[in-house]
Each structure stands twice: as C-alpha cells, then as structure tokens.
Design an enzyme around this catalytic site. Structure first.
Site, mmCIF file in Angstrom:
data_model
loop_
_atom_site.group_PDB
_atom_site.id
_atom_site.type_symbol
_atom_site.label_atom_id
_atom_site.label_comp_id
_atom_site.label_asym_id
_atom_site.label_seq_id
_atom_site.Cartn_x
_atom_site.Cartn_y
_atom_site.Cartn_z
ATOM 1 N N LYS A 91 -13.936 -25.503 26.899
ATOM 2 C CA LYS A 91 -13.113 -26.330 27.780
ATOM 3 C C LYS A 91 -11.832 -25.560 28.100
ATOM 4 O O LYS A 91 -11.302 -24.850 27.238
ATOM 5 C CB LYS A 91 -12.774 -27.649 27.062
ATOM 6 C CG LYS A 91 -12.063 -28.698 27.918
ATOM 7 C CD LYS A 91 -11.860 -29.998 27.112
ATOM 8 C CE LYS A 91 -11.189 -31.096 27.930
ATOM 9 N NZ LYS A 91 -11.050 -32.349 27.166
ATOM 10 N N SER A 122 -12.758 -36.547 29.627
ATOM 11 C CA SER A 122 -12.273 -35.391 30.357
ATOM 12 C C SER A 122 -13.066 -34.111 30.110
ATOM 13 O O SER A 122 -13.005 -33.180 30.912
ATOM 14 C CB SER A 122 -10.815 -35.133 29.987
ATOM 15 O OG SER A 122 -10.707 -34.733 28.619
ATOM 16 N N SER A 149 -12.863 -38.433 25.186
ATOM 17 C CA SER A 149 -13.128 -37.345 26.130
ATOM 18 C C SER A 149 -14.256 -36.408 25.734
ATOM 19 O O SER A 149 -14.649 -35.553 26.530
ATOM 20 C CB SER A 149 -11.857 -36.513 26.338
ATOM 21 O OG SER A 149 -10.987 -37.190 27.212
#
Lengths: 495, 513, 93
Positions: free
Chosen positions: A86, A161, A185
């Site tokens: 990420k 997210s 997330s």
C-alpha cells in the site's frame, strides 16, 4: 499448472505465497522468473484493475536477481517471494504519496520498520498500491490519482482504504500485499474483493514509517489469498519496535494454522449487526457460515454489544481529530507539494494545502479541528473517547462469555463506483461492523464466506487482544470448511 | 572587594537607575505584577524524541533525522534522561511530582515547528505547585510561587533574510534550520509574585544558579539554553490585576530588567494618558531600549490540545522520585547555610559562593588545600572572580588551578610574599601558567627577610640621614615612615616591612644613646 | 448545526481555503455530520475515563544515546525551496 521453465509462462493466478516459497525452495522457478511472471500479470490486467499507483519493475527485477545470485541453501524461507505494498508505507528512495497530490514526488529518506523487516527477509517489492487519500475512505475513490476497480466487477469499488492491496491480491497481481486498517480499511476491502484481510491487535506491528491517519487506531495488516499466508506474513512483520513506543509485538507467533475443528469454542454473534443494515444476500451467506461453525463443533449464540451502534460516530470524531493533527505537517516547507503562488507564509500554507488535499481529506481535517477547538472539546472529542471506553468494556464483557465474536465484515457487497461518493454519511456507515473492533484495539479477520449475486461476501471473526494465533486457527478451520473460490474470473487484456 | 560571582552577564544594572524619568507622572503610585515563563534547554546528549545529538552552533540541518524533521510516518520516543532531568528541576523547585503525566499536542502552524504541533504538556504536567526562595542583594528575602514545570520540545531556528533589519518585519523570506528542533525543554511558570524588574532579575539569576547546580542545563542565555518571557501588568496597590502583556525572549539578565522597566513605563504612560492596556505580545529591542507590539494578523490562539496518542503516559512511582531526590546535589540555599557554619563565612560571601556552583567548589577545594577558609574566600571572591569577569573565562577553564593558588597563599602566610606582591604573582600565574615559586624565583620577588642583609641597609640609611634621625629621637614618630620608604626604595619593595620596622627602631634608638 | 463563522474559523485554523460554493456545501455537510455525531451527546458516559491511548502501556522510554541521523544533503533533499542547507519560507508577516 506447470511451473517449471522450458519457456512456458508461469501461471500466477492461483499461487499463494506459501506455494511461491515452495516453488523457489525446490528450484522449480527462480526469483527472477517468479517476479517476471507477476510483472507480466500486472502488465496484463492492471490497466483494468488499476490496483497499482507505481510498479517498480527495475527495483523488483534487481532484487530478484540478487536473490538468485545466492545459493538456495543460504536463503531465508521467504526470500524471493514478491509482495505488493500500500502506498502508505515509507520505502527509502521510492516515491511514497499516500495517494495524495500533496506528497507527489516525495522520496522518503528512510524505511518503515516493516519495510526494513521485509527487506531483511528478502521479499521482492513489486510496487505501490492505490488507496483512498491518506487512508480516508471505504472505496478507493478518494485516491488523488485514479479509482481502483473491483476485480469481480469493474463497475464496482474494491472497498477501501486498502482497495489497491485487496484488488491486487484478488486479481493475482501479487501473491499477497500489505495494507493498513484504521476503521476497517483492510477487512472491508478484503470482504468486497473476496480475499483474506487481517487486522492485528493494536501494537502487534510497528507503525514507524506508516504515514499516520489516526494514530490510536492505525494498524498494519495483511491481505492474502488464504489464512496460512496471513499468519506467515503477520509473523514476518510483527514485533516490538524501539521506534514505536506503542508497539508490543505478539505474545506468541501465529505459526502455521492447522486446526481442523472448532470443538469447545464459543462464538458470539453480534446482535446489533444482524438488523436491517445487513442486506439480505449478505445475511444468507453469513448464516450459512454460522452453520458451518456449528458443523465444526463450535457453539454460536447471539450476544448484544449495545455500544457498538454509537461506534461509528465516536470513531469519526476520534479519527478526524487525530488526522487533522497528523496531516498538519503537510505545509509545503520541508517536502511535498508547494504552491507556485506564495507571496507570504500564510498564503503559502493555505494555497499549498488547499491545492494538495482532496475533498474528503479536507472535510475530515475540518471536522477534527472543530471537535478539538476551544469550547467543543468536551462535547465531542472527550465524549467520543468516553464512548470508546464504553465499547472497550462491552467487548471485554462479551469475551468473558465467548472465545470469539462473529459478524459480517460489511453490511453490503461491493457497491457501484460513484454510488456513495456524494454522500459522506452513507460511506461512513460502510464501516459499521469493523469500526468498533478498531476502537477496542482488537484483532479481526475477514475471510471469504461466499457470494451474493456473484460478488464476494466476507465473514468477520474478532478475538481478544493478542489472540492472533487462536484467531487464525479458527479462521483456517472455517476457511477449509467453506472452501470458497478466491480467484476473480478476469480476462487478461494485454501481455 | 568581592566581585559579582555570577559571570559576565550577571553584572547588575549598569546605568539602569539613571533618573531620566519624567517628573510629571507619579510612578510610585503604580505597582507592577510580573510572572515569568522560563524555558530551560536540557543538557541531554540527544533530543527529546529522537536520537539526534544536542549541539549548538553547527552548520544548519546537520543534527536532524526524519523524526525531528517531521517526515510522514515518524513517531516520537521519549528520552528517559530528559524525564530524569525534568524531575530534578521539579523537585528542586519543591513541586509536587504528578503520579501520572501525559504529553499533549499543541497544534499551530509555524515554519520552525515541523509537525505543525509541539509535543508539550497541558493539564497533566510533571511538576505542580512549587516555590523558590530568593534573596535580594540587601539580604531581604521573598518567595516566588512556581505554578508548574512541564516538559516539551524546542522548535527549530528561523533566520530572517533580505530586508535591512534581520528582523521578521522587514524580511523578504526566512531560512529554517532544525538542529535545535526537538531539544528537550522544561518550561517553568511562576506565579505573578514578582513586583519589580529588579526582583525578576534576581529571581532569574538565582534560578539559573540552581539549574546550574542541578547539572541539567548549560543555562546560557546568549546561546538560548535559558530563555525567559514575562507576563507583566500594573495596578494601583490593592486593586485587582490589570491587563497583562507578554514580553518575549529577553536574552540576558540585563535585558530582562530593562525590558520590564520599559514595558512597565509604557503601561503607566498608557494608563496615565487615559488609554487602556491591550493584551498583546511585545518585543523589547535592546538596541533602542524601546518596546513595541509584535505585528499580529493571527487569529486568536486555539491550540486544540489533545493527548499525544503516539506516546505512552509516564507514571513515576514514589521509589523513582525518591531516587532522583537523593541524587540531587546540594542546592544553593542549603549550601549557603553550610558555608556560613562550616567556614564561618559572612552571609554575603557564603551567598555569593553558594550561588555559583563552580566557584563554590573552587572555594571549598582551596580552603581545604590552604587550611585558611577566610583567606581562601577573599581570594576566590576577590582576585579570582575579578580575573574571571574581566577575562570572560569560566571557572573550569581558569588557568590558575586550586593547588598552585594554595601554594601562593602559603607564600604569603610564611612571609615570603606580601599581599600586594601576591596579587602581582597571581596575575603572572594567570597569564603565563607558571607556578608561584617559579615566578618568585625568576623575578627575584621573595621578600628580604635576611636580618644581616637588611641590617646593613638600615644602618647605612640611618647614617646617611642624620637630620630625620634626630627628629625621630625628638619624638616625631611619623619620620619612621620616611625611613621605611627609603629602605623599600633601596630593596625595590622586597623587604619584609615588619622586620624593617623593628630594625629601624632598634637602630634609631641605639644611635641616640 | 454549524455556523458559517465557525466553518470559516476552522478553515483558518487548518490553513484551508474554500470558494463560496464549497463553503456552502461544506457547511451543510459538516452540519449533517455534526448532527449525526450528536447521538453521542445522548449517552450517559459520566464516570467513564476517556480512552486516549489504545494500548495500556506506560513509561516506554528510550536511553539517551545518539543515533546517526541524516546528512544536510539528505535532510533538505525533498525541500521545495532550499538555500544554503536550509528550508526557505516566504515572508512571515
């Protein structure tokens, strides 16, 4: 699947990280071949999925070549296995943006602790994955750069997210990926993309070098094809870190889950998540999974945690307050974007920040500052923290009676791109089932439990603090029993 | 004469009370109310929340890391020595040590504040409710309440470039250096117990010597390791407090006093003119001696304090606090009492020595080595302090160490040197680094105590001056001085005056019979 | 409910600027969110300590030992405007 050479391309679509490790250990493939195969897969499908913000082809190939240069006997267990990251993790010398314009071109001068650990373990970094800007969002639509698509249906969001991380694993662009979970997330996108998402206990994994959203809630976790990979990746990243004084590590390693039944275990079904918020298709998949638990010998009973319904409101106040402060450092002085028009300091600050942040980030910064500002602190921030105490107490009481708590991960399957973008409140409620777990600093895992109208449905298991080893064993037993397909049926368009 | 022992910046009030005030306003009718906020940089090896070294004067941005530059993703980790030093300060000020103390974030934007929040303490500071007893130069005492002592991190340094003045107002742009950013600070806040600028100065002088004795800070005001802001208001005695202004960053004891005097004068003029004092921050310009309001287009402060989630709370148990308390060195007040008792020193000398730790240590070593405390005190507070003050040398770097000075005192004691000669030898010792005996030998300075040699001279001089000799015999005692002078001239001042006196009386009396 | 003045105050505090349309929309959105979180105001939470730290840790400290930092060149490498090893910021007044 034929893994060995002879010019035939390696098919990575069904590979787990464990399988990659086996192939490398046996010499069936080289690290270079494996990395090349994933880079090819990315090249073939990412134009549609758009999971990656930046693919580091040369870095990955160089790292793979360095692994291949070592004798196999001198390698560590996971050396040469690729991974997706990420874009919230600082990687020294590699652009890290948190999917924000304000950090465009930012090159961290240091490695996050978990990145250093993975480097030492010899993993290959394929590139940086898309996310909601500064991890604020539940759809990855808040990325400043592009929207990632759900590999099961390109018109739908992958969740967020950590949407890029979940989509990349679901689309077999990496065997596994790292994400972060503040209010859900990791678990929510894992649920929407049909992969396994683990949020460890707060403090199990160092946050040093993880760009902060809400410091008292942020945790690094894993997105994998199966539960064993989740356990392995957790053991690679967990541990107390001298650079993060809130980190403690795990009380025992997760090891290799192998539990076959659930006899002697009591599961509490959280009543508050079974109501109308839970869409019918999701409810059916959930009920079927509960039946599986019973079939494996586990006992399931309904338990009420009345405070969790207030959890989302408390969460948004706490998270926004901490975020507003954490994001104040993006001021155009030392790194990142600076406006072109800055006749004086105040103008420089205001233009830099107004140009650099997207609307959702601005909204939360505003809410956070409002909740902390003079005259409102007690009514909002302090009240939210007291509500947090209440939630912690509710969970503690529930764990006196139950070994684990269970719920759907998300009340709905993946929604359509744009469907909730205009309505912040509807978006916030996507996190209904995951947020209270974060507030209570508990570990939670989402595993694929089935499908509703062709879209994945996740099943959340919540354990007491530092129960990761037990939690992963339970998740493994259920995963084996459910046997859900995790390979998204997507066509390669290029390559 | 005893020189002020507090170092070059301690010299009190030169040209302060020069009587240049206007006669029309009755300033005596106003009372000033002053509280101080003192920032003390701790002399730890590393910064408050990262491992960067604490330095002064190095090239910009050479003692920085991702943490103190506020890079994305970094986290603070608290320096245990900073906690210990802060505890020492709080204990020395008689504060109550909080059982649980928490760091807060103080949020505001400024280029020298890399995270756009300062990690500080808010409603749970380390130390609460202490006091410091202060003694004025006339021996009178007063007590200053300490509201709180809390820990925080320092900001970076801004240099204003372009424009003419080097000040923020005229600058075209500013440069930021973060070497100082993150150095541990203790902020000490006093109650508004001070009533005159002189009291404020003396309080700060004595606080500084206390901090110095604690060994927790360099306490150098010029380098900024000790900084002082003042809250000041005026009122008619007995009235409630007036509106206060905040006087910023006076970087010497003198400027503190002068700044306060100027600001109090300004407030009196304002109120006497029928206007009101506005709550604001004012800046003292040492060059002009004037105070001016800092330009402010900022909104009202709204720091949005909240508990720092990246740091754990600190809970200091009684055992820890006791351990720190036991490790405290003797503090100035206690040392003064002991010096008076142990060495029979007058209060003023004892206070001067107790107020300056290195000087006090020097004195005690010298007293032990020389065996004469009174003389040692006179030397340390007299010639030694005068030398240190004029040369700007610190005690630790003084070229005349204790043992050689004790040897010099011994030469006076055994009559080898007169007091006056010893002063000259001391000067030579300081400038050359040679020891006293070497200097005496090289310069032939020893007093002539040889009876035979002196007797020859005395006989010759008496013989050569029959007139004055006769006068002495007639009873004019004063004439003896003339003869002593002649002998001293002959011996270039090296004769032992007592022996010369005795010999002269003998000779003058003898020849008269 | 949140007033226009409050929105403007908070925007100044956070160094953000919005045009007229954005301000109106933001005022409405923030108002809705604030109304929604008002549900917390209805809870009787008296007697509960606020949870400000997620883990129940205390006194996690570091020894006062130097750790190598960045060179000046590394320190300012990301700076948008740099002069003589320092970060440049525009006129402050």
């Amino acid at each position: 699947m034929s893994a060995a050479g002879g010019g035939a391309a390696l098919d990575v679509t069904t590979l787990t990280a464990y399988r990659c490790r086996e192939l490398l250990a046996r010499g069936d493939v080289s690290a270079t071949e494996l990395t090349r195969a994933y880079l090819d897969r990315i090249a073939a499908v990412d134009e549609q999925v758009q999971a990656f913000l930046r693919v580091d082809e040369s870095g990955a190939m160089a790292a793979a070549a360095a692994v291949d240069a070592k004798p196999r006997s001198g390698r560590q267990p996971w050396e040469g296995v690729p991974i997706g990251l990420k874009d919230i993790f600082c990687v020294k010398g590699v652009e890290t943006t948190c999917a924000s314009r304000i950090l465009k071109d930012y090159i961290p001068p240091y490695d996050a602790t978990i990145i250093a650990k993975l480097r030492t373990a010899g993993l290959i970094f394929l590139g940086k994955l898309n996310m909601d800007e500064f991890a604020m969002g539940s759809s990855t639509e808040n990325s400043a750069f592009h929207t990632t698509r759900n590999p099961w249906d390109f018109d739908r969001v992958p969740g967020g997210s950590s949407g890029g991380s979940a989509a990349c694993v679901a689309a077999s662009e990496a065997p596994w990926a790292l994400g972060t979970d503040t209010g859900g997330s990791i678990r929510q996108p894992a649920s929407l993309c049909g992969v396994v998402g683990l949020r460890p206990t707060y403090g199990a994994v160092s946050r040093y070098g993880v760009i902060a959203f809400a410091s008292s809630l942020d945790q690094v976790g894993t997105l994998t094809r199966d539960v064993r990979d989740a356990a392995a990746l957790l053991d690679l990243i967990a541990g107390r870190d001298a650079m993060d004084c809130t980190s403690t590590g795990l009380s025992e390693p997760a090891g290799t889950p192998g539990r076959a039944d659930l006899r002697g275990l009591r599961f509490g079904v959280i009543e508050e998540y079974m109501g109308e918020a839970c869409r019918s298709g999701v409810r059916e998949v959930f009920d079927a999974a509960v039946d599986s638990i019973s079939a494996l010998g586990g006992v399931c009973e309904v338990v009420s945690l009345p405070s969790v319904e207030r959890g989302v409101a408390a969460y948004y106040l706490i998270a926004a307050s901490e975020a507003g402060s954490n994001l104040a450092r993006f001021d155009g002085v030392r790194y990142g974007h600076r406006t072109e028009h800055s006749e004086d300091l105040y103008e420089m600050y205001v233009r830099t920040r107004s140009e650099g942040f997207g609307p959702e980030v601005k909204r939360r910064i505003m809410i956070g500052a409002y909740a902390l500002s003079a005259g409102y602190y007690d009514a909002y921030y302090a009240q939210a923290q007291r509500a947090r105490t209440l939630i912690i107490q509710d969970f503690a009481r529930a764990f006196e009676r139950f070994d684990f708590l269970i719920s759907p991960t998300s009340p709905t399957v993946a929604f359509e791109i744009g469907e909730r973008a205009a309505d912040p409140l509807a978006m916030y409620l996507s996190d209904l089932c995951t947020v209270p777990v974060s507030l209570a600093a508990l570990p939670g895992i989402s595993i694929p439990a089935g499908f509703s109208a062709g879209l994945p449905v996740g099943f959340q298991i919540i354990g007491p603090h530092f129960s990761e080893r037990g939690l992963l064993n339970v998740a493994y037993a259920l995963e084996q029993s459910l046997d859900v397909n995790t390979v998204a049926p997507l066509a390669e368009t290029a390559g | 004469m005893n020189a002020a022992p507090t170092g070059k910046s301690g010299a009190a009030g030169d040209g302060l009370n020069d009587g240049s005030r206007e006669p029309t306003v009755d300033r005596e009718a106003w009372e000033s109310v002053i509280g101080l906020e003192i920032h003390v940089q701790l002399s730890t090896q590393t910064k408050m929340f990262c491992g960067c070294t604490v330095t002064f004067g190095d090239p910009p941005n050479t003692h920085v890391c991702p943490v103190c530059l506020g890079h994305p993703g970094v986290l603070p980790v608290c320096n245990e020595r900073a906690i210990e030093y802060a505890t020492r300060i709080a204990l020395a000020l008689d504060c109550r040590i909080a059982e649980r103390t928490v760091f807060h974030r103080k949020n505001y934007f400024y280029p020298d504040l890399p995270k756009a929040y300062q990690i500080s303490q808010y409603d749970q500071p380390l130390g609460l409710g202490g006091h410091l007893d202060v003694e004025l130069e006339d021996g009178s005492r007063f007590t200053v309440g300490i509201t709180r002592a809390h820990m925080e991190e320092d900001a970076g340094k801004l240099v204003h470039a372009g424009g003419a003045s080097g000040r923020i107002d005229g600058a075209d742009y500013s440069l930021v250096d973060f070497n100082r950013g993150g150095i541990p600070l203790v902020e000490i806040v006093t109650e508004p117990d001070l009533r005159t600028p002189d009291q404020a100065r003396v309080f700060l002088v004595q606080l500084r010597s206390l901090l110095q004795q604690l060994g927790v800070s360099d306490v150098n005001m010029e380098e900024g390791s000790l900084r002082c802001d003042a809250n000041v208001s005026i009122r008619r005695p007995g009235d409630p407090f007036g509106t206060k202004t905040e006087l910023k960053n006076m970087n010497s004891f003198r400027f503190l006093q002068r700044g306060l005097e100027a600001e109090i004068e300004r407030q009196i003029d304002t109120l006497e003119a029928g206007e009101t004092v506005v709550q604001q921050t004012v800046h003292f310009d040492p060059a002009s001696g004037a105070v001016s309001a800092l330009r402010s287009k900022e909104e009202a402060h709204d720091y949005r304090y909240f508990p720092e989630p990246d740091l754990t709370p600190i809970e200091l148990d009684a055992e820890y606090v006791e351990r720190v308390r036991e490790s405290l060195p003797e503090l100035p007040a206690a040392r003064k009492e002991r010096l008076m008792e142990q060495y029979s020193l007058p209060a003023k000398d004892a206070a001067a020595l107790a107020g300056n730790k290195p000087l006090g240590d020097y004195f005690e070593e010298l007293a032990a080595a020389s065996g004469d405390a009174r003389t040692a005190a006179n030397w340390v507070l007299g010639d030694l302090s005068a030398y240190l003050n004029t040369s700007g040398v610190e005690v630790a770097d003084c070229p005349v160490k204790v043992a050689p000075l004790a040897e010099l005192l011994g030469l006076v004691d055994d009559g080898t040197l007169s007091g006056k000669m010893a002063k000259e030898v001391f000067e030579t010792m300081a400038s050359t680094g040679k020891d006293a005996k070497t200097i005496v030998a090289e310069e032939g300075l020893g007093q002539i105590s040889d009876l035979g040699e002196l007797e020859t001279i005395v006989v010759r001089i008496v013989a050569a001056n029959p007139g004055p000799a006769e006068e002495f015999r007639q009873g004019r005692e004063k004439v003896l001085g003339f003869f002593v002078g002649q002998v001293m001239k002959e011996t270039q001042g090296q004769a032992n005056p007592q022996i010369v006196n005795d010999l002269l009386r003998k000779q003058l009396g003898a020849s008269g019979v | 409910m949140i007033s226009r003045q409050e929105v403007e105050h908070v925007a100044r505090l956070t160094r953000l600027r919005f045009d007229e349309d954005e301000l109106c929309r933001l005022q409405a959105e923030l108002g809705r969110i604030i109304d929604w979180v008002e549900q917390l105001a209805g809870l009787d939470l008296s007697g509960l300590e606020p949870t400000s730290h997620a883990a129940s840790l205390k006194n996690v400290l570091r020894a006062d030992e130097p750790v190598a930092g960045l060179s000046q060149e590394e320190a300012v490498a990301n700076g948008p405007d740099v002069e003589q090893g320092q970060f440049v910021v525009p006129r402050i007044g």
